[in-house]
Write a protein that holds these residues in place. Structure first.
Motif, PDB file in Angstrom:
ATOM      1  N   VAL A  16      22.302  47.609 -21.589  1.00 53.39           N
ATOM      2  CA  VAL A  16      21.264  48.595 -21.263  1.00 53.39           C
ATOM      3  C   VAL A  16      20.491  49.004 -22.521  1.00 53.39           C
ATOM      4  O   VAL A  16      19.258  48.992 -22.545  1.00 53.39           O
ATOM      5  CB  VAL A  16      21.915  49.840 -20.593  1.00 53.39           C
ATOM      6  N   GLY A  18      20.620  47.454 -25.550  1.00 52.94           N
ATOM      7  CA  GLY A  18      20.084  46.252 -26.185  1.00 52.94           C
ATOM      8  C   GLY A  18      18.742  45.853 -25.583  1.00 52.94           C
ATOM      9  O   GLY A  18      17.803  45.476 -26.297  1.00 52.94           O
ATOM     10  N   SER A  39      28.548  38.965 -25.962  1.00 54.23           N
ATOM     11  CA  SER A  39      29.936  38.492 -25.859  1.00 54.23           C
ATOM     12  C   SER A  39      29.983  36.964 -25.738  1.00 54.23           C
ATOM     13  O   SER A  39      28.953  36.301 -25.550  1.00 54.23           O
ATOM     14  CB  SER A  39      30.587  39.108 -24.621  1.00 54.23           C
ATOM     15  N   SER A  42      28.144  35.305 -22.928  1.00 54.73           N
ATOM     16  CA  SER A  42      26.696  35.082 -23.022  1.00 54.73           C
ATOM     17  C   SER A  42      26.322  34.093 -24.118  1.00 54.73           C
ATOM     18  O   SER A  42      25.259  33.462 -24.038  1.00 54.73           O
ATOM     19  CB  SER A  42      26.002  36.418 -23.339  1.00 54.73           C
ATOM     20  N   ALA A  71      28.865  37.101 -31.689  1.00 60.87           N
ATOM     21  CA  ALA A  71      28.788  38.349 -32.464  1.00 60.87           C
ATOM     22  C   ALA A  71      29.558  38.208 -33.775  1.00 60.87           C
ATOM     23  O   ALA A  71      30.559  38.886 -34.006  1.00 60.87           O
ATOM     24  CB  ALA A  71      29.336  39.492 -31.620  1.00 60.87           C
ATOM     25  N   ALA A  84      24.572  47.866 -30.366  1.00 63.73           N
ATOM     26  CA  ALA A  84      24.665  48.587 -29.089  1.00 63.73           C
ATOM     27  C   ALA A  84      25.892  48.069 -28.346  1.00 63.73           C
ATOM     28  O   ALA A  84      25.792  47.400 -27.323  1.00 63.73           O
ATOM     29  CB  ALA A  84      23.397  48.359 -28.274  1.00 63.73           C
ATOM     30  N   ASP A  86      30.082  48.738 -26.998  1.00 65.19           N
ATOM     31  CA  ASP A  86      31.114  49.675 -26.588  1.00 65.19           C
ATOM     32  C   ASP A  86      31.890  50.153 -27.830  1.00 65.19           C
ATOM     33  O   ASP A  86      32.078  49.381 -28.777  1.00 65.19           O
ATOM     34  CB  ASP A  86      32.037  48.918 -25.621  1.00 65.19           C
ATOM     35  N   ALA A  87      32.334  51.417 -27.825  1.00 64.45           N
ATOM     36  CA  ALA A  87      32.918  52.010 -29.036  1.00 64.45           C
ATOM     37  C   ALA A  87      34.142  51.239 -29.551  1.00 64.45           C
ATOM     38  O   ALA A  87      34.287  51.045 -30.763  1.00 64.45           O
ATOM     39  CB  ALA A  87      33.293  53.462 -28.771  1.00 64.45           C
ATOM     40  N   CYS A 151      24.027  60.424 -26.465  1.00 59.47           N
ATOM     41  CA  CYS A 151      22.735  60.613 -25.788  1.00 59.47           C
ATOM     42  C   CYS A 151      22.505  62.061 -25.324  1.00 59.47           C
ATOM     43  O   CYS A 151      21.353  62.485 -25.173  1.00 59.47           O
ATOM     44  CB  CYS A 151      22.593  59.636 -24.635  1.00 59.47           C
TER      45      CYS A 151
HETATM   46  P1  NAP Z   1      26.322  47.924 -21.852  1.00 59.09           P
HETATM   47  O1  NAP Z   1      25.133  47.941 -20.957  1.00 59.09           O
HETATM   48  O2  NAP Z   1      27.668  47.820 -21.233  1.00 59.09           O
HETATM   49  O3  NAP Z   1      26.136  46.702 -22.909  1.00 59.09           O
HETATM   50  C1  NAP Z   1      27.192  46.258 -23.746  1.00 59.09           C
HETATM   51  C2  NAP Z   1      26.760  45.090 -24.638  1.00 59.09           C
HETATM   52  O4  NAP Z   1      27.893  44.687 -25.433  1.00 59.09           O
HETATM   53  C3  NAP Z   1      26.310  43.841 -23.872  1.00 59.09           C
HETATM   54  O5  NAP Z   1      25.289  43.193 -24.594  1.00 59.09           O
HETATM   55  C4  NAP Z   1      27.575  42.969 -23.897  1.00 59.09           C
HETATM   56  O6  NAP Z   1      27.313  41.578 -23.820  1.00 59.09           O
HETATM   57  C5  NAP Z   1      28.094  43.276 -25.289  1.00 59.09           C
HETATM   58  N1  NAP Z   1      29.508  42.921 -25.402  1.00 59.09           N
HETATM   59  C6  NAP Z   1      30.519  43.177 -24.541  1.00 59.09           C
HETATM   60  N2  NAP Z   1      31.691  42.633 -24.996  1.00 59.09           N
HETATM   61  C7  NAP Z   1      31.383  42.026 -26.170  1.00 59.09           C
HETATM   62  C8  NAP Z   1      32.136  41.279 -27.135  1.00 59.09           C
HETATM   63  N3  NAP Z   1      33.457  41.065 -26.959  1.00 59.09           N
HETATM   64  N4  NAP Z   1      31.506  40.821 -28.243  1.00 59.09           N
HETATM   65  C9  NAP Z   1      30.168  41.034 -28.417  1.00 59.09           C
HETATM   66  N5  NAP Z   1      29.399  41.731 -27.546  1.00 59.09           N
HETATM   67  C10 NAP Z   1      29.993  42.208 -26.437  1.00 59.09           C
HETATM   68  O7  NAP Z   1      26.366  49.225 -22.767  1.00 59.09           O
HETATM   69  P2  NAP Z   1      25.148  50.182 -23.245  1.00 59.09           P
HETATM   70  O8  NAP Z   1      24.887  51.242 -22.246  1.00 59.09           O
HETATM   71  O9  NAP Z   1      24.020  49.327 -23.710  1.00 59.09           O
HETATM   72  O10 NAP Z   1      25.843  50.945 -24.477  1.00 59.09           O
HETATM   73  C11 NAP Z   1      26.039  50.345 -25.748  1.00 59.09           C
HETATM   74  C12 NAP Z   1      26.535  51.424 -26.711  1.00 59.09           C
HETATM   75  O11 NAP Z   1      25.528  52.426 -26.858  1.00 59.09           O
HETATM   76  C13 NAP Z   1      27.802  52.154 -26.236  1.00 59.09           C
HETATM   77  O12 NAP Z   1      28.615  52.466 -27.330  1.00 59.09           O
HETATM   78  C14 NAP Z   1      27.249  53.410 -25.596  1.00 59.09           C
HETATM   79  O13 NAP Z   1      28.174  54.474 -25.591  1.00 59.09           O
HETATM   80  C15 NAP Z   1      26.085  53.710 -26.528  1.00 59.09           C
HETATM   81  N6  NAP Z   1      25.024  54.532 -25.939  1.00 59.09           N
HETATM   82  C16 NAP Z   1      24.544  54.258 -24.689  1.00 59.09           C
HETATM   83  C17 NAP Z   1      23.528  55.078 -24.169  1.00 59.09           C
HETATM   84  C18 NAP Z   1      22.940  54.872 -22.797  1.00 59.09           C
HETATM   85  O14 NAP Z   1      22.159  55.760 -22.361  1.00 59.09           O
HETATM   86  N7  NAP Z   1      23.239  53.779 -22.094  1.00 59.09           N
HETATM   87  C19 NAP Z   1      23.019  56.133 -24.916  1.00 59.09           C
HETATM   88  C20 NAP Z   1      23.532  56.357 -26.190  1.00 59.09           C
HETATM   89  C21 NAP Z   1      24.525  55.546 -26.691  1.00 59.09           C
HETATM   90  P3  NAP Z   1      27.549  40.708 -22.453  1.00 59.09           P
HETATM   91  O15 NAP Z   1      26.296  40.883 -21.628  1.00 59.09           O
HETATM   92  O16 NAP Z   1      27.698  39.316 -22.977  1.00 59.09           O
HETATM   93  O17 NAP Z   1      28.775  41.246 -21.787  1.00 59.09           O
END
Ligand code: NAP
Length: 351
Positions: A16, A18, A39, A42, A71, A84, A86-87, A151
């Motif tokens: 989301v 990214g 990951s 992908s 990655a 971007a 997961d923590a 956020c």
């Molecule tokens: P998300 O939609 O779940 O995206 C996660 C990303 O991480 C995807 O590109 C995923 O790739 C990748 N990923 C997963 N497993 C991986 C691995 N083993 N190695 C490398 N990449 C991997 O999460 P998001 O909402 O974008 O959030 C990302 C971060 O930003 C989090 O820490 C979240 O707390 C923070 N955040 C989010 C928001 C928000 O409003 N959404 C706001 C502030 C902060 P694949 O597609 O290949 O699985």
């Protein structure tokens, strides 16, 4: 790529945040994405196949065929990496990228509260960027990590910063109504959230109760001395797509009339506005007089999603004043916040 642009990478490019980053960077005057990582599921696929593009603007054509990279720091040709992830994953990967000499501009909570890592909202605490010089990798090869807040913290701290500066804050009580896009993709199951509200978001209240004090804290030789006010937060997930709404009550250290409080909020400006950074809105806060605003659907796009909207400022029978603040969670709360941090780093000669 235009020779004037700096190449950048995105770690977690298919998620989301990214996707938002990629959309913002598509037309960015300074930065050009050249490396998109995600990951193993992908890696190796064209970006358009790996990412389930979820924005209403089309996927920029020049990124569609770009193969998704693994990655791994060694595969990234760019110094600047927007992260971007997961923590839990970020806790492992972000330090590895910094150790390899990359400037990691992170969205995750993994390193936010670490003593030598700046937690920055450029309008509030640009001077905290100096903390990067205390990171071990910085002296070795120029690598470092900078973070932006949760956020919900962003909207809250943008409203608190002018109040802390003008009057001092004693205590803050905040109740959030948070959008589903804040949970990433696929996020909360439709059957759980449709026609519903969930009074629990894991680890969210804990973040909201400490991050604003670090951001509004003082940079000292020993580190950041957190601001002294207390925060109590209640966090709720609601069936809204984008935009976190927060009902906030504040107790000030110096009592002030309501007009003075409104003026402090209205007049708030910071370094991004002084420097005219590309992602800086004209004003970080917009104060509305309308009795029923801000609303997520109508107001989360203010200032291109980078302006927090404050409304319903009024006296509070328990504390001093209360108001509502709204900010866009994936723009000001994530991708736009990271981009503004990168712009500030570059404008201050730190990249
Ligand atoms: P998300 O939609 O779940 O995206 C996660 C990303 O991480 C995807 O590109 C995923 O790739 C990748 N990923 C997963 N497993 C991986 C691995 N083993 N190695 C490398 N990449 C991997 O999460 P998001 O909402 O974008 O959030 C990302 C971060 O930003 C989090 O820490 C979240 O707390 C923070 N955040 C989010 C928001 C928000 O409003 N959404 C706001 C502030 C902060 P694949 O597609 O290949 O699985």
């Amino acid at each position: 790529m235009s020779p004037a642009k700096t190449p950048v990478g995105i770690l977690g490019a298919t998620g989301v945040v990214g996707q938002r980053l990629l959309a913002l960077l598509d037309t960015h005057p300074w930065f050009e994405p050249v490396w998109l990582a995600a990951s193993d599921r992908s890696a190796g696929k064209p970006y358009a196949v790996a990412a389930r593009w979820g924005l209403s603007t089309p996927l920029p054509e020049r990124f569609a065929a770009l193969p998704v990279s693994p990655a791994e720091p060694a595969s990234c040709p760019a110094k600047i990496v927007f992260a971007a992830l997961d923590a839990a994953l970020a806790r492992e990967l972000e330090p590895a990228f910094a150790a390899a000499g990359h400037a990691v501009i992170s969205n995750s909570s993994a390193l936010r509260m670490q003593a030598d890592v700046p937690l920055v909202v450029p309008e509030c605490n640009p001077e905290h960027l100096a903390l990067i010089e205390r990171q071990p990798s910085y002296g070795r090869n120029g690598g470092f990590a900078v973070t932006n807040p949760n956020c919900s913290t962003v909207g809250l701290v943008l409203a608190l910063a002018p109040l802390e500066r003008a009057f001092g804050l004693d205590s803050v009580f905040a109740v959030t109504l948070q959008a589903v896009s804040g949970a990433g993709y696929p996020g909360v199951a439709a059957l759980d959230i449709l026609g519903n509200a969930i009074p629990y978001i894991a680890h969210e209240e804990e973040k909201l109760e400490v991050e604003a004090q670090k951001i509004l804290g003082r940079l000292t030789a020993a580190g950041i001395e957190p601001a002294g006010f207390r925060v109590s937060a209640h966090c709720n997930r609601v069936a809204v797509v984008d935009g976190h709404l927060e009902s906030v009550s504040v107790k000030l250290k110096r009592r002030a009339p309501l007009a003075e409080v409104a003026e402090a909020l209205r007049g708030f400006r910071g370094r991004p506005q002084e420097l005219g950074l590309p992602s800086a809105p004209a004003a970080p806060l917009l104060v509305t007089e309308a009795p029923d605003r801000p609303q997520p659907r109508l107001d989360s796009g203010a200032g291109g999603g980078m302006t927090a909207v404050v409304g319903r400022l009024r006296p509070c029978p328990l504390l001093d004043y209360k108001f509502t603040v709204l900010s866009h969670n994936t723009l000001r709360g994530a991708a736009g916040a990271a981009l503004l941090n990168a712009e500030l780093l570059r404008a201050e000669g730190r990249l």
